[in-house]
Design an enzyme around this catalytic site. Structure first.
Site, PDB file in Angstrom:
ATOM      1  N   ASP A   1      33.999  62.752  44.509  1.00 48.67           N
ATOM      2  CA  ASP A   1      34.084  61.400  43.965  1.00 48.67           C
ATOM      3  C   ASP A   1      33.823  60.368  45.052  1.00 48.67           C
ATOM      4  OD1 ASP A   1      35.063  59.385  41.867  1.00 48.67           O
ATOM      5  OD2 ASP A   1      36.430  59.012  43.545  1.00 48.67           O
TER       6      ASP A   1
ATOM      7  N   GLU B   1      28.886  62.912  43.152  1.00 48.37           N
ATOM      8  CA  GLU B   1      28.938  61.737  42.283  1.00 48.37           C
ATOM      9  C   GLU B   1      28.475  60.523  43.071  1.00 48.37           C
ATOM     10  OE1 GLU B   1      30.793  58.061  40.616  1.00 48.37           O
ATOM     11  OE2 GLU B   1      31.539  59.063  42.401  1.00 48.37           O
TER      12      GLU B   1
END
Length: 504
Positions: free
Chosen positions: A193, A233
């Site tokens: 992330d 991501e």
């Protein structure tokens, strides 16, 4: 391991089952046979912090209100589990940061957190500071008193999310501890992330620089050594996504959702076809996630604006306004400065309402997603063709909550009976079971048509999507074994056999 027939669910455990055990019960019960894997959104302590779990106080522990690591392992016993490694930051309420606030450099965790002087020991001029890439206005620093000394702490996202110093052994040890906890919990896929912002380097934008790519290489190697695969991501220019895909197991196809909307709004399939012809195949395909619908992924490069995107700025503006119009203005209330958004470059809206709750257009979009090479992930709200949760938006004042509905058990079962959801389950079943998807895919078509044709030996599955008419057809060779027959019981809704005609 062959993952060509894998389809994953994305869900919060608390919002789709109530707990980790409850999420498993939904997958084993009403959704039995539908999904092979599940991306469980942050279940760490606490799962309901300032950023819905993406601001962990303890990233290596399961919030006891959701369960424990044994619950994660039990889920992993039946499904491929993906979990988030929140690379860039931890909560300002973490024990480590609280100790640094109290003791400053005397704290054992002092090197774990990044300050401005760590990156700019001799200071920085205006040009350097304004050159830092951040997906929101302002500089990424927050003034905090650490052990009696006023410091500028690096806070890329919010002042409640304190950036890690990943050049320091304390920051590196933190990530290694979390990776070990995830591997021990049976997690197979790890999602990095916000990794594009994790490495800060003086004299650069501090976003997806060569130093970032080297860090991703190292972190990927660590995850693979523990038996996990890596999904990166990053919301960025499409060419940068293609570059990243060469270095990791998977990247998100964040360009697909806005390009499909553009095609369905305008009847112009050319940008979508172009992307489908050049995109990396080792992608996770999504239409919606826990975040908004991104537009930077198809626009000009935010760092080098002279590099064009897949859509022009005018097309992007029309796309955003098209979502606002089709959602009856609801997305406008949840987007940009209209609510407490951490990213003003995303449009907050369910994908179903972004298409004006048009079942035919929605199913066409899902068909394209499921025929696009990669691993399809279906967001839990999108699975049930969910509407914007305006009550939740009003209660929280947070734009992204419009697409983060809390589903009760009865609501899930009721929505699984809706025709649009039943037809989506049929498409998922086709993707999961037809042998053609174990082969290769060709992209053709002209005008308003996109044709995706899968071939594996004598097996063929072809999608012809007419975006101008919001209609599609699917033609397939007979599969050697059909899924179980349709069931009246919603608990078996996911096992319904696909209609070979597939008329959308």
């Amino acid at each position: 391991m062959d993952r060509s027939h894998e389809v994953q669910l994305i869900a919060y455990a608390d919002r789709f089952g109530g707990s980790l055990a409850g999420l498993r019960a939904v997958l084993d019960g009403p959704l039995r046979g539908v999904f092979t894997g599940v991306h469980v959104l942050p279940f760490y302590t606490p799962f309901d912090g300032a950023d819905a779990g993406f601001d962990p106080v303890d990233h290596a522990s399961v919030d006891p209100r959701l369960g424990d690591w044994d619950d994660v392992r039990r889920l992993a016993g039946g499904y491929t589990v993906m979990a988030d490694l929140i690379v860039n930051h931890v909560s300002a309420d973490s024990a480590e940061f609280r100790d640094v606030v109290a003791r400053g450099d005397a704290s054992p965790a002092a090197g774990m957190f990044l300050t401005m002087s760590d990156v700019y020991p001799d200071g920085a001029d205006e040009e350097e500071l304004t050159g830092i890439y951040r997906p929101r206005p302002g500089l990424p620093f927050t003034a905090v008193t650490l052990g009696g000394r006023r410091r500028l702490v690096w806070t890329t996202f919010t002042d409640r999310q304190i950036d890690l110093n990943l050049a320091h052994p304390a920051g590196q040890a933190h990530l290694a501890r979390v990776l070990a906890a995830l591997a021990g919990g049976g997690v197979r896929d790890v999602r990095l992330d916000a990794v594009g912002y994790a490495v800060k380097t003086a004299g650069t934008s501090s976003f997806m620089t060569p130093h970032t790519l080297a860090f991703i290489d190292d972190l990927t190697a660590q995850a693979r050594a523990l038996g996990m695969e890596v999904l990166v991501e990053v919301h960025s220019h499409f060419e940068r996504q293609i570059e990243i895909a060469r270095r990791v197991d998977r990247v998100y196809d964040f360009a697909l959702p806005p390009l499909l909307l553009h095609a369905l709004f305008t009847g112009d399939a050319a940008p979508l076809r172009r992307w489908l012809q050049i995109r990396p195949a080792n992608a996770v395909t999504v239409l919606d996630t826990h975040d908004g619908i991104g537009v930077v992924d198809v626009g000009p490069d935010q760092i080098a604006p002279d590099r064009p995107g897949l859509l022009t700025p005018d097309q992007l503006d029309a796309l955003v306004e098209g979502i606002h119009a089709r959602s009856g203005g609801q997305s406008r209330q949840a987007t940009g400065w209209a609510a407490s958004n951490v990213d003003v470059y995303q449009v907050n809206c369910t994908y179903y309402d972004a298409l004006g709750a048009d079942d035919d257009a929605y199913l066409l979009a899902r068909a394209v997603q499921l025929f696009t090479p990669g691993i399809p992930q279906i967001y839990y709200v999108g699975l049930l063709a969910g509407h914007n949760d305006m009550d939740r938006l009003a209660r929280t004042g947070v734009g992204r909550e419009i697409n983060r509905h809390h589903y009760g058990a009865e609501e899930i079962v009721a929505d699984l009976r809706r025709p649009v959801v039943r037809r989506l389950l049929e498409l998922i079943a086709l993707r999961r079971t037809h042998p053609a998807f174990g082969g290769t895919c060709a992209v053709t078509g002209d005008g308003g048509h996109v044709v995706l044709t899968w071939r594996h030996g004598e097996h063929v599955a072809a999608l012809n999507a007419d975006v101008a008419a919001a209609r599609f057809t699917i033609s397939t060779t007979p599969a050697p074994a059909a899924p179980p027959p349709p069931a009246e019981d919603p608990a078996r809704a996911g096992t319904r056999a696909p209609d070979p005609a597939g008329n959308g």
